[in-house]
Motif scaffolding. Structure first.
Motif, PDB file in Angstrom:
ATOM      1  N   THR A  94       0.814  -1.216   0.000  1.00  0.00           N
ATOM      2  CA  THR A  94       0.000   0.000   0.000  1.00  0.00           C
ATOM      3  C   THR A  94       0.853   1.275   0.000  1.00  0.00           C
ATOM      4  O   THR A  94       0.344   2.362   0.246  1.00  0.00           O
ATOM      5  N   SER A  95       2.157   1.133  -0.287  1.00  0.00           N
ATOM      6  CA  SER A  95       2.998   2.329  -0.304  1.00  0.00           C
ATOM      7  C   SER A  95       3.919   2.356  -1.525  1.00  0.00           C
ATOM      8  O   SER A  95       5.003   2.939  -1.499  1.00  0.00           O
ATOM      9  N   CYS A  96       3.479   1.689  -2.606  1.00  0.00           N
ATOM     10  CA  CYS A  96       4.147   1.801  -3.903  1.00  0.00           C
ATOM     11  C   CYS A  96       3.088   1.545  -4.968  1.00  0.00           C
ATOM     12  O   CYS A  96       1.955   1.195  -4.632  1.00  0.00           O
ATOM     13  N   SER A  97       3.431   1.778  -6.238  1.00  0.00           N
ATOM     14  CA  SER A  97       2.444   1.693  -7.320  1.00  0.00           C
ATOM     15  C   SER A  97       3.045   1.004  -8.532  1.00  0.00           C
ATOM     16  O   SER A  97       4.262   0.825  -8.612  1.00  0.00           O
ATOM     17  N   LEU A  98       2.159   0.627  -9.469  1.00  0.00           N
ATOM     18  CA  LEU A  98       2.601   0.101 -10.758  1.00  0.00           C
ATOM     19  C   LEU A  98       2.194   1.096 -11.837  1.00  0.00           C
ATOM     20  O   LEU A  98       1.018   1.452 -11.927  1.00  0.00           O
ATOM     21  N   VAL A  99       3.158   1.539 -12.636  1.00  0.00           N
ATOM     22  CA  VAL A  99       2.824   2.502 -13.686  1.00  0.00           C
ATOM     23  C   VAL A  99       3.454   2.103 -15.010  1.00  0.00           C
ATOM     24  O   VAL A  99       4.453   1.387 -15.059  1.00  0.00           O
ATOM     25  N   ILE A 100       2.795   2.542 -16.072  1.00  0.00           N
ATOM     26  CA  ILE A 100       3.333   2.415 -17.424  1.00  0.00           C
ATOM     27  C   ILE A 100       3.894   3.778 -17.781  1.00  0.00           C
ATOM     28  O   ILE A 100       3.176   4.785 -17.672  1.00  0.00           O
TER      29      ILE A 100
ATOM     30  N   ILE B 135      -7.351   0.227  -3.110  1.00  0.00           N
ATOM     31  CA  ILE B 135      -6.731  -0.745  -2.207  1.00  0.00           C
ATOM     32  C   ILE B 135      -5.932   0.074  -1.211  1.00  0.00           C
ATOM     33  O   ILE B 135      -5.106   0.895  -1.621  1.00  0.00           O
ATOM     34  N   GLN B 136      -6.183  -0.112   0.059  1.00  0.00           N
ATOM     35  CA  GLN B 136      -5.387   0.628   1.037  1.00  0.00           C
ATOM     36  C   GLN B 136      -5.217  -0.158   2.331  1.00  0.00           C
ATOM     37  O   GLN B 136      -5.793  -1.228   2.486  1.00  0.00           O
ATOM     38  N   GLU B 137      -4.378   0.408   3.196  1.00  0.00           N
ATOM     39  CA  GLU B 137      -4.112  -0.200   4.482  1.00  0.00           C
ATOM     40  C   GLU B 137      -5.383  -0.247   5.312  1.00  0.00           C
ATOM     41  O   GLU B 137      -6.103   0.747   5.419  1.00  0.00           O
ATOM     42  N   ASN B 138      -5.659  -1.414   5.895  1.00  0.00           N
ATOM     43  CA  ASN B 138      -6.845  -1.522   6.744  1.00  0.00           C
ATOM     44  C   ASN B 138      -6.481  -1.741   8.215  1.00  0.00           C
ATOM     45  O   ASN B 138      -7.303  -2.202   8.999  1.00  0.00           O
ATOM     46  N   ALA B 139      -5.232  -1.413   8.587  1.00  0.00           N
ATOM     47  CA  ALA B 139      -4.803  -1.609   9.981  1.00  0.00           C
ATOM     48  C   ALA B 139      -5.141  -0.368  10.814  1.00  0.00           C
ATOM     49  O   ALA B 139      -6.008  -0.410  11.677  1.00  0.00           O
ATOM     50  N   ASP B 140      -4.484   0.753  10.534  1.00  0.00           N
ATOM     51  CA  ASP B 140      -4.689   1.983  11.313  1.00  0.00           C
ATOM     52  C   ASP B 140      -5.758   2.846  10.635  1.00  0.00           C
ATOM     53  O   ASP B 140      -5.547   3.341   9.528  1.00  0.00           O
ATOM     54  N   PRO B 141      -6.905   3.052  11.274  1.00  0.00           N
ATOM     55  CA  PRO B 141      -7.977   3.852  10.665  1.00  0.00           C
ATOM     56  C   PRO B 141      -7.571   5.303  10.384  1.00  0.00           C
ATOM     57  O   PRO B 141      -8.201   5.962   9.549  1.00  0.00           O
ATOM     58  N   ASP B 142      -6.493   5.801  11.039  1.00  0.00           N
ATOM     59  CA  ASP B 142      -6.007   7.152  10.746  1.00  0.00           C
ATOM     60  C   ASP B 142      -5.570   7.293   9.284  1.00  0.00           C
ATOM     61  O   ASP B 142      -5.608   8.393   8.725  1.00  0.00           O
TER      62      ASP B 142
ATOM     63  N   MET C 163      -9.022  10.487 -10.914  1.00  0.00           N
ATOM     64  CA  MET C 163      -7.687  10.362 -10.324  1.00  0.00           C
ATOM     65  C   MET C 163      -7.470   9.024  -9.627  1.00  0.00           C
ATOM     66  O   MET C 163      -6.343   8.604  -9.409  1.00  0.00           O
ATOM     67  N   MET C 164      -8.549   8.340  -9.254  1.00  0.00           N
ATOM     68  CA  MET C 164      -8.441   7.068  -8.534  1.00  0.00           C
ATOM     69  C   MET C 164      -9.167   5.987  -9.345  1.00  0.00           C
ATOM     70  O   MET C 164     -10.016   6.303 -10.171  1.00  0.00           O
ATOM     71  N   PRO C 165      -8.837   4.720  -9.077  1.00  0.00           N
ATOM     72  CA  PRO C 165      -9.361   3.651  -9.944  1.00  0.00           C
ATOM     73  C   PRO C 165     -10.885   3.498  -9.931  1.00  0.00           C
ATOM     74  O   PRO C 165     -11.534   3.643  -8.894  1.00  0.00           O
ATOM     75  N   VAL C 166     -11.421   3.165 -11.097  1.00  0.00           N
ATOM     76  CA  VAL C 166     -12.821   2.758 -11.250  1.00  0.00           C
ATOM     77  C   VAL C 166     -12.911   1.232 -11.292  1.00  0.00           C
ATOM     78  O   VAL C 166     -13.951   0.655 -10.978  1.00  0.00           O
ATOM     79  N   SER C 167     -11.797   0.590 -11.659  1.00  0.00           N
ATOM     80  CA  SER C 167     -11.745  -0.880 -11.664  1.00  0.00           C
ATOM     81  C   SER C 167     -10.437  -1.355 -11.049  1.00  0.00           C
ATOM     82  O   SER C 167      -9.414  -0.676 -11.133  1.00  0.00           O
TER      83      SER C 167
ATOM     84  N   MET D 182       2.868   8.214   5.248  1.00  0.00           N
ATOM     85  CA  MET D 182       1.514   8.620   4.853  1.00  0.00           C
ATOM     86  C   MET D 182       1.501   9.207   3.437  1.00  0.00           C
ATOM     87  O   MET D 182       0.612   8.858   2.643  1.00  0.00           O
ATOM     88  N   PRO D 183       2.507  10.037   3.047  1.00  0.00           N
ATOM     89  CA  PRO D 183       2.554  10.455   1.634  1.00  0.00           C
ATOM     90  C   PRO D 183       2.605   9.262   0.672  1.00  0.00           C
ATOM     91  O   PRO D 183       2.036   9.332  -0.425  1.00  0.00           O
ATOM     92  N   ALA D 184       3.272   8.184   1.079  1.00  0.00           N
ATOM     93  CA  ALA D 184       3.324   6.990   0.223  1.00  0.00           C
ATOM     94  C   ALA D 184       1.925   6.389   0.048  1.00  0.00           C
ATOM     95  O   ALA D 184       1.533   6.000  -1.055  1.00  0.00           O
ATOM     96  N   HIS D 185       1.146   6.314   1.134  1.00  0.00           N
ATOM     97  CA  HIS D 185      -0.223   5.803   1.013  1.00  0.00           C
ATOM     98  C   HIS D 185      -1.059   6.709   0.099  1.00  0.00           C
ATOM     99  O   HIS D 185      -1.846   6.226  -0.717  1.00  0.00           O
ATOM    100  N   ILE D 186      -0.886   8.019   0.246  1.00  0.00           N
ATOM    101  CA  ILE D 186      -1.649   8.970  -0.585  1.00  0.00           C
ATOM    102  C   ILE D 186      -1.332   8.759  -2.063  1.00  0.00           C
ATOM    103  O   ILE D 186      -2.235   8.715  -2.903  1.00  0.00           O
ATOM    104  N   LYS D 187      -0.037   8.609  -2.380  1.00  0.00           N
ATOM    105  CA  LYS D 187       0.350   8.389  -3.784  1.00  0.00           C
ATOM    106  C   LYS D 187      -0.137   7.032  -4.283  1.00  0.00           C
ATOM    107  O   LYS D 187      -0.485   6.877  -5.454  1.00  0.00           O
ATOM    108  N   ALA D 188      -0.164   6.030  -3.384  1.00  0.00           N
ATOM    109  CA  ALA D 188      -0.597   4.688  -3.791  1.00  0.00           C
ATOM    110  C   ALA D 188      -2.081   4.660  -4.156  1.00  0.00           C
ATOM    111  O   ALA D 188      -2.540   3.754  -4.861  1.00  0.00           O
ATOM    112  N   VAL D 189      -2.848   5.654  -3.684  1.00  0.00           N
ATOM    113  CA  VAL D 189      -4.260   5.755  -4.061  1.00  0.00           C
ATOM    114  C   VAL D 189      -4.406   6.461  -5.412  1.00  0.00           C
ATOM    115  O   VAL D 189      -5.348   6.207  -6.170  1.00  0.00           O
TER     116      VAL D 189
END
Lengths: 137, 137, 137
Positions: free
Chosen positions: A41-47, C47-54, C96-100, A88-95
Motif C-alpha cells: 500500500t505504499s508503492c504503485s505500478l505505472v506504465i 486498495i489501502q491499508e486496513n490496519a490503522d484507521p487514521d 484520479m483514482m481507480p474505477v476498476s 503517509m505520503p506513500a499511502h496517498i500516492k498509492a491511491v
C-alpha cells in the motif's frame, strides 16, 4: 498461469521490470490478458516512457511536491505519522496511481507501445522488497 | 477476442469512444470481461459522466491547473522539456489516470452505469492518432 | 462468474468491502482473476491499508484539500456546479483514482498483501447506494 515477481527498491523512484514480464510470458506464444498487481500500500505500478531517464526523475520530482513529507508545514493535519515522514505520503500516492495493470497479450507479447515500459514506483525512502503478483489467461 | 481501436484527437480534452466499444462487443452476446489499454504515455483512459459536457470542460480545467505547462514558473525544476511545454505534464497526468480499464460484460453489453462513458483523455496539444488495444474473454 | 455488490455510504470517506469479496469467492477454490468495477462517476475503488484507521482519515483529508469544494475561492472556474458543491470535485477525484481493480486469486483467495483491504472511496457528502460489479474467471 500465475507467478510472483520480486522487485528490490533502494529509495523513491521508478524501477522498470518489463524484461522480467516479457521473459515470463515469452514461452506462452498465445493471445491473452496479462494482469500485474502489487501487494503493498505504499508503492504503485505505472506504465511510462522508458527512453529518456529524465522523465522518471521529473515524475518523482512532481509527485514529491504534490504530496510533501508529513513534516512539511502544509501537511500538519496528518495523523498517521509514526511510521516515518514518507509513510503517509506513500499511502496517498498509492491511491492516486495504479495498484493493478491489465495489458492485452499477442503471441506471448504484451502489446505495449514503442516507448512504454512497466515500472514499480517506490514511494518509500528505505529499501524494500516488493511483491508483484502476475496473472495470464 | 482482440482488436485495436484508433482515436483521433485534436488537442487536450476528453474523447468518448463508448459507441465503438459497444459495436465491437454487440455480436458476442456472452458474459465476460472487457479490457481496454492505451498504447501511449501521454494520454489516459477514463470513465466519466457523458451527460453534461461541462463536466469534461471542468475536468480538463482542473488538471491543467494541477499540472501546469513546463514553462510555468512553478515547473522550472522539470528537465524533460525538449518535446514541448505540454509533454512532461502529459506524462505526469498519464501516471495519475488509468492506462487500462476492465469492465464486466453481460450478454455482450458492458455493465456501465447510466451516466458512464468511456473516454480517451488527451493530454497533448497537437493532433494525435491514439491506439487502444481491446481484449474480451 | 459475476455478481453485483451494493455498498451503502454515509458521506465522504472509505468503506471497506473485503469481507463481501472474500465471501463471494470462497466457494470457488480455484485460481483466477477477480475484477471489481464501480458503476458510478463520483466514487472510486481503492486498495489501502486496513490496519490503522487514521490512514483513511488522512487520505480523505489530503484529497479534500487537493480538490476543494466548488464554492472554494480557488475553484471559481468550475461550470458544473448545479448538482452541489461536492459534485464536480467528486468527478475530478473519480478520474484520479481507480474505477476498476483486478486482483489475482489463488485457491479462491485474492492475493492481497497482509495490510491490503478493498475499499469504496465515496466522494459525495449525501448517503448513496453504490453498485460494484464483480467478475471472476
Amino acid at each position: 498461469m500465475q507467478t510472483e515477481l520480486t522487485i528490490r527498491t533502494r529509495g523513491q523512484g521508478l524501477y522498470e521490470f518489463t524484461p522480467e514480464v516479457r521473459d515470463w510470458l515469452a514461452p506462452v506464444e498465445k493471445d491473452g490478458l496479462l494482469t500485474v498487481f502489487v501487494r503493498h500500500t505504499s508503492c504503485s505500478l505505472v506504465i511510462q516512457e522508458n527512453a529518456d531517464p529524465d522523465v522518471q526523475t521529473d515524475l518523482q520530482a512532481f509527485y514529491s511536491r504534490l504530496v510533501p513529507s508529513s513534516d512539511h508545514p502544509s501537511m500538519t493535519y496528518l495523523r498517521h505519522t509514526y511510521e516515518g515522514v514518507d509513510d503517509m505520503p506513500a499511502h496517498i500516492k498509492a491511491v492516486m496511481m495504479p495498484v493493478s495493470l491489465s495489458i492485452p497479450v499477442r503471441n506471448g507479447k504484451p502489446v505495449l507501445g514503442t516507448w512504454q515500459g512497466i515500472f514499480l514506483f517506490e514511494h518509500r525512502a528505505a529499501p524494500h522488497s516488493r511483491k508483484v503478483a502476475a496473472h495470464f489467461a
